[in-house]
Design an enzyme around this catalytic site. Structure first.
Site, short mmCIF file in Angstrom:
data_model
loop_
_atom_site.label_atom_id
_atom_site.label_comp_id
_atom_site.label_asym_id
_atom_site.label_seq_id
_atom_site.Cartn_x
_atom_site.Cartn_y
_atom_site.Cartn_z
N LYS A 10 0.77 -1.49 0.56
CA LYS A 10 -0.27 -0.04 0.03
C LYS A 10 0.80 1.46 0.00
O LYS A 10 1.76 0.97 0.29
CB LYS A 10 -0.67 -0.43 0.85
N TYR A 50 -12.61 -1.31 -3.31
CA TYR A 50 -13.47 -1.77 -2.59
C TYR A 50 -14.55 -1.38 -2.23
O TYR A 50 -15.33 -1.51 -1.09
CB TYR A 50 -12.03 -0.74 -1.41
N ASN A 113 -1.87 -0.25 7.28
CA ASN A 113 -1.01 -1.34 7.40
C ASN A 113 -0.61 -2.16 6.54
O ASN A 113 -0.76 -3.34 6.24
CB ASN A 113 -2.41 -2.30 7.59
N HIS A 116 -2.22 -5.56 1.43
CA HIS A 116 -2.79 -5.98 1.34
C HIS A 116 -2.96 -7.23 1.16
O HIS A 116 -2.20 -7.20 -0.65
CB HIS A 116 -4.41 -5.18 0.15
N GLU A 127 -10.11 -9.87 -7.29
CA GLU A 127 -9.08 -8.57 -7.26
C GLU A 127 -8.33 -7.91 -8.25
O GLU A 127 -7.67 -7.23 -8.55
CB GLU A 127 -8.40 -8.34 -6.33
P1 CMP Z 1 -7.52 -3.96 3.54
O1 CMP Z 1 -6.80 -5.15 4.49
O2 CMP Z 1 -6.73 -3.76 2.52
O3 CMP Z 1 -9.61 -4.42 3.63
C1 CMP Z 1 -9.58 -3.28 4.20
C2 CMP Z 1 -9.20 -1.31 4.86
O4 CMP Z 1 -9.96 -1.09 5.35
C3 CMP Z 1 -8.10 -2.97 5.09
O5 CMP Z 1 -7.41 -3.41 5.24
C4 CMP Z 1 -6.92 -1.53 5.98
O6 CMP Z 1 -6.48 -0.51 5.41
C5 CMP Z 1 -8.75 -0.48 6.59
N1 CMP Z 1 -9.44 0.18 7.35
C6 CMP Z 1 -10.08 1.17 8.31
N2 CMP Z 1 -10.73 0.94 9.06
C7 CMP Z 1 -10.86 -0.33 9.28
C8 CMP Z 1 -11.39 -1.29 10.38
N3 CMP Z 1 -11.99 -0.95 10.89
N4 CMP Z 1 -11.38 -2.97 9.29
C9 CMP Z 1 -11.64 -2.94 8.62
N5 CMP Z 1 -10.73 -2.35 7.55
C10 CMP Z 1 -10.43 -1.30 8.14
#
Ligand code: CMP
Length: 138
Positions: A10, A50, A113, A116, A127
């Site tokens: 990311k 998303y 984070n 993904h 995806e």
């Molecule tokens: P990802 O696994 O890419 O899937 C959705 C993304 O939304 C997640 O990682 C985070 O980067 C972001 N995100 C932010 N807040 C939340 C939350 N409360 N729960 C899940 N995803 C979140």
């Protein structure tokens, strides 16, 4: 079963020079990269990616974040690769992620984070097709 999954380094990972760290961990664990490129999504493209999270409280923020800079999109292939990569990546919230996972070691909050990963065969297929055409997969 041989599967494919989508991995993304990311914008926070790219900005913090973590591309090599992430790829090193993937290859170090024996996961095979069959496609890879750097992209910079605009807001609409991030919203499309998303789509499953549309309506959730974090949707606007995560799509702003994912369109804030370049990402590296990667296809991994191998036996049980969806679950294996999720294990290497760690839980979405780095605070819940196991020791030694990418998110536990590098994530700075639940949104930023670093990586993904697809959560199912069905979503992996969607995806992968969102970012790659057949000629780009080797
Ligand atoms: P990802 O696994 O890419 O899937 C959705 C993304 O939304 C997640 O990682 C985070 O980067 C972001 N995100 C932010 N807040 C939340 C939350 N409360 N729960 C899940 N995803 C979140």
């Amino acid at each position: 079963m041989v599967e494919r999954t989508l991995s993304i380094v990311k914008p926070d990972g790219v900005m913090r020079n973590l591309i090599g760290e992430v790829i090193g961990r993937l290859e170090g664990e024996g996961l095979k990269i069959v496609a890879m490129k750097m992209i910079h999504m605009n807001k609409a493209q991030a919203k499309g990616f998303y789509k499953v999270h549309e309506g959730k409280p974090f949707f606007e923020s995560v799509t702003d974040f994912m369109s804030s800079g370049p990402c590296v999109v990667i296809i991994l292939e191998g036996e049980n690769v969806i679950a294996r990569y999720r294990e290497i990546m760690g839980a979405t919230n780095y605070k819940d992620a196991a020791e030694g996972t990418i998110r536990r070691d590098f994530a700075t909050d639940i949104e930023k984070n670093v990586v993904h990963g697809s959560d199912s065969l069905e979503n992996a297929d969607i995806e992968i097709n969102y970012f790659f055409n057949a000629l780009e997969i080797h």
